[in-house]
Design an enzyme around this catalytic site. Structure first.
Site, mmCIF file in Angstrom:
data_model
loop_
_atom_site.group_PDB
_atom_site.id
_atom_site.type_symbol
_atom_site.label_atom_id
_atom_site.label_comp_id
_atom_site.label_asym_id
_atom_site.label_seq_id
_atom_site.Cartn_x
_atom_site.Cartn_y
_atom_site.Cartn_z
ATOM 1 N N LYS A 1 0.834 -1.211 0.000
ATOM 2 C CA LYS A 1 0.000 0.000 0.000
ATOM 3 C C LYS A 1 0.872 1.266 0.000
ATOM 4 C CE LYS A 1 -3.190 2.393 2.987
ATOM 5 N NZ LYS A 1 -3.832 2.297 4.282
ATOM 6 N N ASP B 1 -6.594 0.791 -0.048
ATOM 7 C CA ASP B 1 -6.835 1.043 1.369
ATOM 8 C C ASP B 1 -8.089 0.281 1.781
ATOM 9 O OD1 ASP B 1 -8.994 2.424 0.401
ATOM 10 O OD2 ASP B 1 -8.530 4.297 1.414
#
Ligand code: SF4
Length: 204
Positions: free
Chosen positions: A104, A122
């Site tokens: 991420k 996310d």
């Protein structure tokens, strides 16, 4: 933001609100004139500067470890400008090689700082994706990066990311998705499963 600034801001943003991580980042930049100064400072001073962002005792040594690894790569100076010259996959691999940097964080730097067609996954992107049926929930957020990357055309990556976050925040909320108001209800695997007579509620 420059790639290194984005990377540190991203580390600070983990497990806290945007407001708190913003304060931590601002305070860090005010207390230390350069990233070199952050790297060389006693860890307690870095910890103190980033305290508003929470988890300071784990984030401070992590930031310093990342800075040291970059300095080793560049021969001393602290920047990630060399990523601009790399293809997306090589840049991603380099970011993932840094201590504590996961898919991420790497995707955020690639997408927002380097303008590469990479999807940062996310919690909102992941939830809306599995509910709509783009991927299996069991794959988890880390693998979701690769799977979504394979199905979303490059030119749509940025819009896909922004719209899924907005949809997740405003409509497809974690505990009570507003399916009655959702423009995607007819296409949604989760909605379909929940509407079937044998459906149970998964609480997600
Ligand atoms: S129908 Fe419900 S679960 Fe499906 S995307 Fe819309 S809000 Fe989310």
């Amino acid at each position: 933001m420059a790639p290194l600034d984005e990377l540190v801001a991203c580390i600070l943003s983990q497990h806290t609100s945007d407001v708190n991580s913003g304060r931590a980042y601002q305070q860090l930049r005010e207390r230390f004139p350069t990233w070199e100064a952050v790297m060389e400072a006693p860890v307690e001073q870095v910890e103190e500067a980033i305290r508003p962002g929470g988890l300071a005792s784990s984030k401070a040594p992590r930031i310093q470890a990342v800075l040291r690894a970059i300095a080793e790569h560049t021969g001393g100076t602290l920047h990630l400008d060399f990523l601009q010259e790399m293809d997306t996959e090589s840049a991603r691999r380099y970011l993932l090689s840094l201590p504590g940097v996961g898919p991420k964080t790497a995707a955020i730097v690639l997408c927002f700082s380097l303008g590469r067609p990479v999807i940062p996954v996310d919690t909102h992107v992941f939830r809306v994706s599995w509910r709509l049926g783009f991927l299996d929930r069991k794959v988890g957020e880390a693998r979701a990066h690769d799977l979504l990357q394979q199905v979303v055309p490059e030119e749509d990556v940025y819009a896909f990311h922004v719209h899924l976050i907005r949809h997740g925040r405003q409509v497809c909320k974690a505990s009570r998705p507003r399916c009655e108001q959702c423009a995607l209800a007819d296409l949604c695997a989760y909605r379909k499963a929940q509407s079937s007579p044998s459906a149970g509620h998964d609480g997600a």
